[in-house]
Design an enzyme around this catalytic site. Structure first.
Site, mmCIF file in Angstrom:
data_model
loop_
_atom_site.group_PDB
_atom_site.id
_atom_site.type_symbol
_atom_site.label_atom_id
_atom_site.label_comp_id
_atom_site.label_asym_id
_atom_site.label_seq_id
_atom_site.Cartn_x
_atom_site.Cartn_y
_atom_site.Cartn_z
ATOM 1 N N SER A 1 -12.988 -17.180 -7.636
ATOM 2 C CA SER A 1 -13.329 -17.595 -8.986
ATOM 3 C C SER A 1 -12.491 -16.828 -9.998
ATOM 4 O O SER A 1 -12.658 -15.623 -10.162
ATOM 5 C CB SER A 1 -14.823 -17.339 -9.223
ATOM 6 N N VAL B 1 -7.740 -3.122 -9.033
ATOM 7 C CA VAL B 1 -7.140 -1.826 -8.707
ATOM 8 C C VAL B 1 -6.890 -1.808 -7.200
ATOM 9 O O VAL B 1 -7.078 -2.806 -6.533
ATOM 10 C CB VAL B 1 -8.065 -0.644 -9.130
ATOM 11 N N LYS C 1 5.691 5.384 -0.555
ATOM 12 C CA LYS C 1 4.767 6.518 -0.676
ATOM 13 C C LYS C 1 4.891 7.390 0.564
ATOM 14 O O LYS C 1 4.691 6.914 1.681
ATOM 15 C CB LYS C 1 3.340 5.962 -0.814
ATOM 16 N N LEU D 1 -14.758 -4.366 -0.436
ATOM 17 C CA LEU D 1 -15.777 -3.684 -1.232
ATOM 18 C C LEU D 1 -17.173 -4.238 -0.949
ATOM 19 O O LEU D 1 -18.167 -3.540 -1.152
ATOM 20 C CB LEU D 1 -15.443 -3.823 -2.724
HETATM 21 P P1 FAD Z 1 -12.424 -7.841 -5.432
HETATM 22 O O1 FAD Z 1 -11.034 -7.542 -5.779
HETATM 23 O O2 FAD Z 1 -13.470 -7.508 -6.441
HETATM 24 O O3 FAD Z 1 -12.505 -9.376 -5.099
HETATM 25 C C1 FAD Z 1 -13.735 -10.058 -5.068
HETATM 26 C C2 FAD Z 1 -13.469 -11.547 -5.063
HETATM 27 O O4 FAD Z 1 -14.704 -12.235 -4.912
HETATM 28 C C3 FAD Z 1 -12.833 -12.057 -6.346
HETATM 29 O O5 FAD Z 1 -11.863 -13.033 -6.043
HETATM 30 C C4 FAD Z 1 -14.003 -12.712 -7.067
HETATM 31 O O6 FAD Z 1 -13.606 -13.702 -7.973
HETATM 32 C C5 FAD Z 1 -14.775 -13.273 -5.877
HETATM 33 N N1 FAD Z 1 -16.169 -13.570 -6.178
HETATM 34 C C6 FAD Z 1 -17.185 -12.701 -6.400
HETATM 35 N N2 FAD Z 1 -18.317 -13.366 -6.677
HETATM 36 C C7 FAD Z 1 -18.007 -14.685 -6.594
HETATM 37 C C8 FAD Z 1 -18.743 -15.890 -6.793
HETATM 38 N N3 FAD Z 1 -20.030 -15.888 -7.152
HETATM 39 N N4 FAD Z 1 -18.095 -17.070 -6.654
HETATM 40 C C9 FAD Z 1 -16.765 -17.109 -6.293
HETATM 41 N N5 FAD Z 1 -16.028 -16.007 -6.109
HETATM 42 C C10 FAD Z 1 -16.646 -14.815 -6.270
HETATM 43 N N6 FAD Z 1 -8.070 0.958 -2.295
HETATM 44 C C11 FAD Z 1 -6.961 1.439 -1.721
HETATM 45 O O7 FAD Z 1 -6.715 1.187 -0.548
HETATM 46 N N7 FAD Z 1 -6.097 2.212 -2.442
HETATM 47 C C12 FAD Z 1 -6.345 2.573 -3.720
HETATM 48 O O8 FAD Z 1 -5.527 3.243 -4.339
HETATM 49 C C13 FAD Z 1 -7.557 2.148 -4.313
HETATM 50 N N8 FAD Z 1 -7.891 2.508 -5.575
HETATM 51 C C14 FAD Z 1 -9.098 2.097 -6.089
HETATM 52 C C15 FAD Z 1 -9.527 2.586 -7.325
HETATM 53 C C16 FAD Z 1 -10.777 2.234 -7.816
HETATM 54 C C17 FAD Z 1 -11.259 2.795 -9.110
HETATM 55 C C18 FAD Z 1 -11.596 1.327 -7.100
HETATM 56 C C19 FAD Z 1 -12.927 0.896 -7.640
HETATM 57 C C20 FAD Z 1 -11.160 0.821 -5.895
HETATM 58 C C21 FAD Z 1 -9.934 1.225 -5.365
HETATM 59 N N9 FAD Z 1 -9.516 0.789 -4.116
HETATM 60 C C22 FAD Z 1 -8.387 1.290 -3.559
HETATM 61 C C23 FAD Z 1 -10.269 -0.224 -3.409
HETATM 62 C C24 FAD Z 1 -9.543 -1.578 -3.535
HETATM 63 O O9 FAD Z 1 -9.410 -1.898 -4.894
HETATM 64 C C25 FAD Z 1 -10.318 -2.656 -2.812
HETATM 65 O O10 FAD Z 1 -10.586 -2.264 -1.503
HETATM 66 C C26 FAD Z 1 -9.505 -3.922 -2.735
HETATM 67 O O11 FAD Z 1 -9.015 -4.281 -3.993
HETATM 68 C C27 FAD Z 1 -10.339 -5.039 -2.164
HETATM 69 O O12 FAD Z 1 -11.259 -5.498 -3.110
HETATM 70 P P2 FAD Z 1 -12.092 -6.778 -2.737
HETATM 71 O O13 FAD Z 1 -11.161 -7.886 -2.415
HETATM 72 O O14 FAD Z 1 -13.103 -6.381 -1.726
HETATM 73 O O15 FAD Z 1 -12.900 -7.104 -4.078
#
Ligand code: FAD
Length: 503
Positions: A41, A49, A80, A335
């Site tokens: 979405s 990040v 890195k 996450l």
């Molecule tokens: P997100 O990027 O949040 O993606 C979630 C997805 O789900 C999005 O596409 C969203 O639109 C979708 N979604 C959610 N709800 C719905 C819904 N109801 N309907 C449709 N779609 C939905 N990791 C590292 O390895 N190195 C780093 O240096 C690092 N730095 C970080 C620093 C910070 C401050 C934080 C908080 C995290 C960091 N991380 C780091 C972790 C890293 O950012 C995440 O592991 C990585 O980006 C994966 O995120 P994700 O895809 O799980 O979640």
């Protein structure tokens, strides 16, 4: 009856976790295990990040068959060689946790024991001088490898920094080309089968319904399926990892691009600095119990290398993980499954290893409890050993200049970490098992860097005659010095091999 064979894998979320999942599953299954659909979405967006990685990502890229130069250029990436930790042990102190090692074993005894022996004999050479990644990082240089050296010579390893949104877009193009169906839309409802609670269907805001057999929850901190729908509890580790907020802000880069991440400890947390080709990513990770948001922002903005490119973006989190990563037909990845703060860049790596585990255990029947249990057992072990490594950074400190550091220094730590610290203090031995993420060299770097010094070295290191030991270590040192002298600067390497388009 659930089908014998998976025929529809549905990935919820299009952040780094979602697109890494889509890319790897599409590449590995080649469409033979069924369809893959990813729902994301734009309205909700991604966490935005996660720009620093660790060396095993090279393996992920190799499995995808990515062209490294293209990947680095298209993500505005850089290389890195490790992480520099400033002010963690005490104010004004700095050390580097390098990738690769300081030297190979000699007669099955780890290199650092010989260094400790040499030190006991009065030699003052820094252990970092033996390590090619540290020597190159200090010199601002980069090459993917060093020439082969004498037996037992050290090895260099590396990872990447990249722009998180460009990385997700890069993998999305890759996955879509391999046949992954991308659906744009907000999920507003999740249907479960009455008899066993298995997820069957996602309802999107526009009325679209998406049915699936296996669901990968990559919905980020929302944990839409695992947390919200299935009610899987959260194991809170904030008593050991008390940082719970971050402010992220990009700034203009510098002429030279440092080939490492920097982590600078502040009064109630730390600041990251991730240099990319088009900008520097910065963020202040802090504990809201010890510092308010305004002070955290002032510290961040006062410690940047260049002009700010956007407003600081606040993020909130709790360190910990879901009680179980795989429940019914939902696997939490990224996450949605847990987060332990970004100190050692382990989160993207945890996405990768969850995917490798899933592929190794790819269910022909999602109801098989043994498959799920094995996945959950391995996930738990992995999280806990990374957790201990992170806690070590906070706990092993001399800092007593703030309530935060006093808390971290004196807090009760997990027994598993206490054991590791005691073992290292006694004889410089590192308690780890095969397959554990952080290598012996990583633990040694952080132990020594954070002031945990062994009382004595392994007596087996005394077996090697002193003259031979001195000769072998001197040869290693010479090899590192020559290799680094011949290496190009990091910026020069990037310009020559993987220069990004102007942003
Ligand atoms: P997100 O990027 O949040 O993606 C979630 C997805 O789900 C999005 O596409 C969203 O639109 C979708 N979604 C959610 N709800 C719905 C819904 N109801 N309907 C449709 N779609 C939905 N990791 C590292 O390895 N190195 C780093 O240096 C690092 N730095 C970080 C620093 C910070 C401050 C934080 C908080 C995290 C960091 N991380 C780091 C972790 C890293 O950012 C995440 O592991 C990585 O980006 C994966 O995120 P994700 O895809 O799980 O979640």
């Amino acid at each position: 009856m659930m089908p014998e064979k998976q025929h529809h894998i549905v990935i919820v979320g299009g952040g780094t976790a979602g697109w890494m999942s889509a890319a790897l599953l599409a590449k590995a299954t080649k469409g033979r295990l069924g369809r893959i659909t990813l729902v994301e979405s734009a309205e909700i967006g991604t966490v935005g990040v996660g720009e620093a990685t660790i060396p095993p990502i090279q393996f992920f890229n190799q499995l995808l068959g990515l062209d490294e130069a293209d990947f680095v250029a298209r993500t505005q990436g850089s290389f890195k060689l490790g992480i520099e930790f400033r002010n963690w042990t005490r104010q004004g102190h700095s050390y580097i946790h390098p990738f690769g090692n300081y030297g190979g074993n000699i007669d099955a005894v780890s290199f650092h024991h010989y260094w400790l022996r040499l030190r006991a004999l009065g030699d003052g050479t820094d252990i970092g001088d033996y390590c090619p990644a540290i020597a190159a990082a200090r010199a601002g240089k980069f090459a993917p490898e060093i020439p082969q050296g004498p037996t037992g010579a050290p090895v260099l390893s590396f990872a990447y920094h990249f722009d998180a949104s460009l990385y997700a877009a890069y993998l999305r193009d890759f996955a879509v080309k391999l046949g992954v169906r991308r659906v744009e839309g907000r999920i507003v409802g999740v249907r479960q089968r009455a008899e066993d609670g298995y997820v069957t269907t996602l309802d999107l805001a526009d009325g679209t319904m998406i049915e699936g057999d296996l669901f990968l929850d990559c919905s980020g901190f929302r944990s839409l399926l695992l947390g919200q729908t299935l009610g899987v509890g959260f194991r809170d580790w904030s008593r050991w990892l008390p940082c719970d907020r971050a402010l992220a802000v990009p700034c203009v880069g510098t002429d030279e691009i440092t080939p490492y991440t920097r982590s600078t400890a502040h009064a109630a947390g730390w600041q990251w600095r991730i240099p990319l080709q088009h900008r520097i990513g910065n963020g202040h990770v802090y504990s809201s119990a010890f510092m308010d948001d305004a002070e955290a922002e002032a510290i961040l903005m006062g410690n940047l290398d260049g002009k700010v490119l956007a407003d600081p973006r606040p993020l909130r989190f709790t360190a910990g993980r879901r009680e179980k990563a795989w429940v019914r037909n939902v696997v939490g990845i990224g996450l949605a499954g847990g987060f332990m703060e970004p100190l050692e860049s382990t989160s993207i790596h945890l996405v990768q290893t969850a995917l490798f585990r899933l592929l190794a255990l790819m269910p022909t029947d999602v109801r098989d409890p043994a498959t799920r249990d094995e996945f959950n057992r391995l996930s738990e072990i992995e999280y806990e050993q990374i957790r201990d490594f992170l806690i070590l950074h906070y706990h092993a400190t001399e800092r007593d200049d703030s309530d935060f550091w006093n808390y971290c220094r004196t807090m009760a730590i997990p027994d598993s970490l206490r054991h590791k610290m005691d073992l290292f203090r006694a004889r410089g031995r590192v308690a780890r098992f095969d397959g554990q993420l952080f290598s012996e060299a990583s633990w040694v770097a952080v132990f020594l860097g954070q002031g945990v010094h062994p009382v004595a070295y392994d007596p087996m290191a005394d077996v090697l005659p002193e003259a031979e030991m001195r000769q072998r270590l001197a040869r290693n040192l010479d090899h590192v010095n020559r290799s680094i002298a011949a290496m190009p600067g990091h910026r020069a390497f990037l310009n020559r091999h993987c220069r990004a388009a102007a942003a």
